[in-house]
Write a protein that holds these residues in place. Structure first.
Motif, PDB file in Angstrom:
ATOM      1  N   PRO A  11       0.822  -1.214   0.000  1.00 53.45           N
ATOM      2  CA  PRO A  11       0.000   0.000   0.000  1.00 53.45           C
ATOM      3  C   PRO A  11       0.859   1.269   0.000  1.00 53.45           C
ATOM      4  CG  PRO A  11      -0.896  -1.581   1.548  1.00 53.45           C
ATOM      5  CD  PRO A  11       0.409  -2.143   1.053  1.00 53.45           C
ATOM      6  N   ARG A  12       1.976   1.254   0.730  1.00 49.42           N
ATOM      7  CA  ARG A  12       2.866   2.412   0.775  1.00 49.42           C
ATOM      8  C   ARG A  12       3.440   2.720  -0.602  1.00 49.42           C
ATOM      9  NH1 ARG A  12       7.834   2.579   0.656  1.00 49.42           N
ATOM     10  NH2 ARG A  12       9.142   4.244   1.354  1.00 49.42           N
ATOM     11  N   ARG A  13       3.854   1.690  -1.324  1.00 51.50           N
ATOM     12  CA  ARG A  13       4.404   1.887  -2.681  1.00 51.50           C
ATOM     13  C   ARG A  13       3.341   2.425  -3.633  1.00 51.50           C
ATOM     14  NH1 ARG A  13       8.923  -1.393  -5.095  1.00 51.50           N
ATOM     15  NH2 ARG A  13       7.504  -1.160  -6.831  1.00 51.50           N
ATOM     16  N   LYS A  14       2.132   1.905  -3.513  1.00 55.17           N
ATOM     17  CA  LYS A  14       1.033   2.387  -4.365  1.00 55.17           C
ATOM     18  C   LYS A  14       0.722   3.851  -4.052  1.00 55.17           C
ATOM     19  CE  LYS A  14      -1.124  -2.061  -5.133  1.00 55.17           C
ATOM     20  NZ  LYS A  14      -2.268  -2.934  -4.866  1.00 55.17           N
ATOM     21  N   LEU A  15       0.677   4.177  -2.782  1.00 55.44           N
ATOM     22  CA  LEU A  15       0.425   5.550  -2.361  1.00 55.44           C
ATOM     23  C   LEU A  15       1.498   6.481  -2.924  1.00 55.44           C
ATOM     24  CD1 LEU A  15      -0.999   7.710  -0.549  1.00 55.44           C
ATOM     25  CD2 LEU A  15       0.621   7.040   1.238  1.00 55.44           C
ATOM     26  N   ARG A  16       2.753   6.067  -2.842  1.00 58.20           N
ATOM     27  CA  ARG A  16       3.859   6.894  -3.349  1.00 58.20           C
ATOM     28  C   ARG A  16       3.794   7.040  -4.870  1.00 58.20           C
ATOM     29  NH1 ARG A  16       7.882   8.609  -0.486  1.00 58.20           N
ATOM     30  NH2 ARG A  16       9.422   8.309  -2.139  1.00 58.20           N
ATOM     31  N   ALA A  17       3.399   5.981  -5.563  1.00 60.58           N
ATOM     32  CA  ALA A  17       3.279   6.062  -7.026  1.00 60.58           C
ATOM     33  C   ALA A  17       2.173   7.044  -7.421  1.00 60.58           C
ATOM     34  CB  ALA A  17       3.010   4.678  -7.615  1.00 60.58           C
ATOM     35  N   VAL A  18       1.035   6.958  -6.746  1.00 55.77           N
ATOM     36  CA  VAL A  18      -0.060   7.883  -7.021  1.00 55.77           C
ATOM     37  C   VAL A  18       0.360   9.311  -6.670  1.00 55.77           C
ATOM     38  CG1 VAL A  18      -2.397   8.557  -6.295  1.00 55.77           C
ATOM     39  CG2 VAL A  18      -1.886   6.160  -6.801  1.00 55.77           C
ATOM     40  N   ALA A  19       1.038   9.482  -5.543  1.00 58.82           N
ATOM     41  CA  ALA A  19       1.497  10.815  -5.135  1.00 58.82           C
ATOM     42  C   ALA A  19       2.464  11.403  -6.163  1.00 58.82           C
ATOM     43  CB  ALA A  19       2.154  10.748  -3.759  1.00 58.82           C
ATOM     44  N   ARG A  20       3.348  10.579  -6.715  1.00 55.92           N
ATOM     45  CA  ARG A  20       4.280  11.062  -7.750  1.00 55.92           C
ATOM     46  C   ARG A  20       3.547  11.570  -8.985  1.00 55.92           C
ATOM     47  NH1 ARG A  20       9.095  11.029  -6.574  1.00 55.92           N
ATOM     48  NH2 ARG A  20       9.860   9.542  -5.077  1.00 55.92           N
ATOM     49  N   VAL A  21       2.571  10.793  -9.426  1.00 57.99           N
ATOM     50  CA  VAL A  21       1.797  11.186 -10.615  1.00 57.99           C
ATOM     51  C   VAL A  21       1.009  12.467 -10.336  1.00 57.99           C
ATOM     52  CG1 VAL A  21      -0.106  10.495 -12.127  1.00 57.99           C
ATOM     53  CG2 VAL A  21       1.707   8.861 -11.569  1.00 57.99           C
ATOM     54  N   LEU A  22       0.373  12.554  -9.173  1.00 56.20           N
ATOM     55  CA  LEU A  22      -0.401  13.749  -8.832  1.00 56.20           C
ATOM     56  C   LEU A  22       0.497  14.979  -8.690  1.00 56.20           C
ATOM     57  CD1 LEU A  22      -3.010  12.322  -6.289  1.00 56.20           C
ATOM     58  CD2 LEU A  22      -3.389  13.012  -8.672  1.00 56.20           C
ATOM     59  N   ALA A  23       1.649  14.807  -8.066  1.00 59.07           N
ATOM     60  CA  ALA A  23       2.596  15.920  -7.918  1.00 59.07           C
ATOM     61  C   ALA A  23       3.061  16.406  -9.284  1.00 59.07           C
ATOM     62  CB  ALA A  23       3.792  15.487  -7.068  1.00 59.07           C
ATOM     63  N   ALA A  24       3.442  15.481 -10.134  1.00 58.73           N
ATOM     64  CA  ALA A  24       3.905  15.847 -11.478  1.00 58.73           C
ATOM     65  C   ALA A  24       2.785  16.518 -12.271  1.00 58.73           C
ATOM     66  CB  ALA A  24       4.427  14.621 -12.213  1.00 58.73           C
TER      67      ALA A  24
END
Length: 145
Positions: A11-24
């Protein structure tokens, strides 16, 4: 042929992946809107024009978006956070406070809301929240005792 086992999708990795896309995405929208609006603000000038400052913001936000996606280091995330927070702070300051000219900077006071400004605020807040998530969920390296 040797295959490495796939890393589990925690879940942490998924959260970080989504956060990266949203930030970008937030930073990319910020970059686009500043580039799009820059020519409208070329006349607001001191030593440097507001249009030039918008172009600088566009370039820096685009770089931050790219770094968040590609480099994936704490330094890139901190840079992206600084770009989003700094842009949002400047926008809000010049929306609510008539600072006047500051050295080479023009008087950028603009006490109005309009669609593009609203979109920039939304994009910068989205980027700020997403990058904050990246910074707060970063794994700390363990050093041998």
């Amino acid at each position: 042929m040797h295959h490495e086992p796939a890393r589990p999708h925690t879940p942490r990795r998924k959260l970080r992946a989504v956060a990266r896309v949203l930030a970008a995405a937030g930073l990319a929208v910020d970059a686009y809107l500043h580039a799009h609006l820059a020519d409208r603000y070329d006349a607001v000038s001191a030593t440097i024009s507001q249009g030039t400052l918008f172009r600088i913001e566009a370039a820096v936000a685009a770089l931050a978006a790219l770094l968040v996606l590609v480099w994936r280091r704490a330094l890139a995330d901190a840079f992206a956070w600084t770009v989003a927070a700094g842009g949002l702070a400047a926008l809000l300051l010049y929306r609510y406070v008539d600072v006047g000219e500051l050295g080479p900077l023009p008087n950028m006071y603009e006490p109005a809301w309009f669609t593009d400004k609203n979109l920039v605020v939304i994009a910068q807040v989205l980027a700020l929240v997403a990058v904050s998530c990246l910074l707060l969920t970063r794994r700390r390296r363990r050093h041998p005792a």
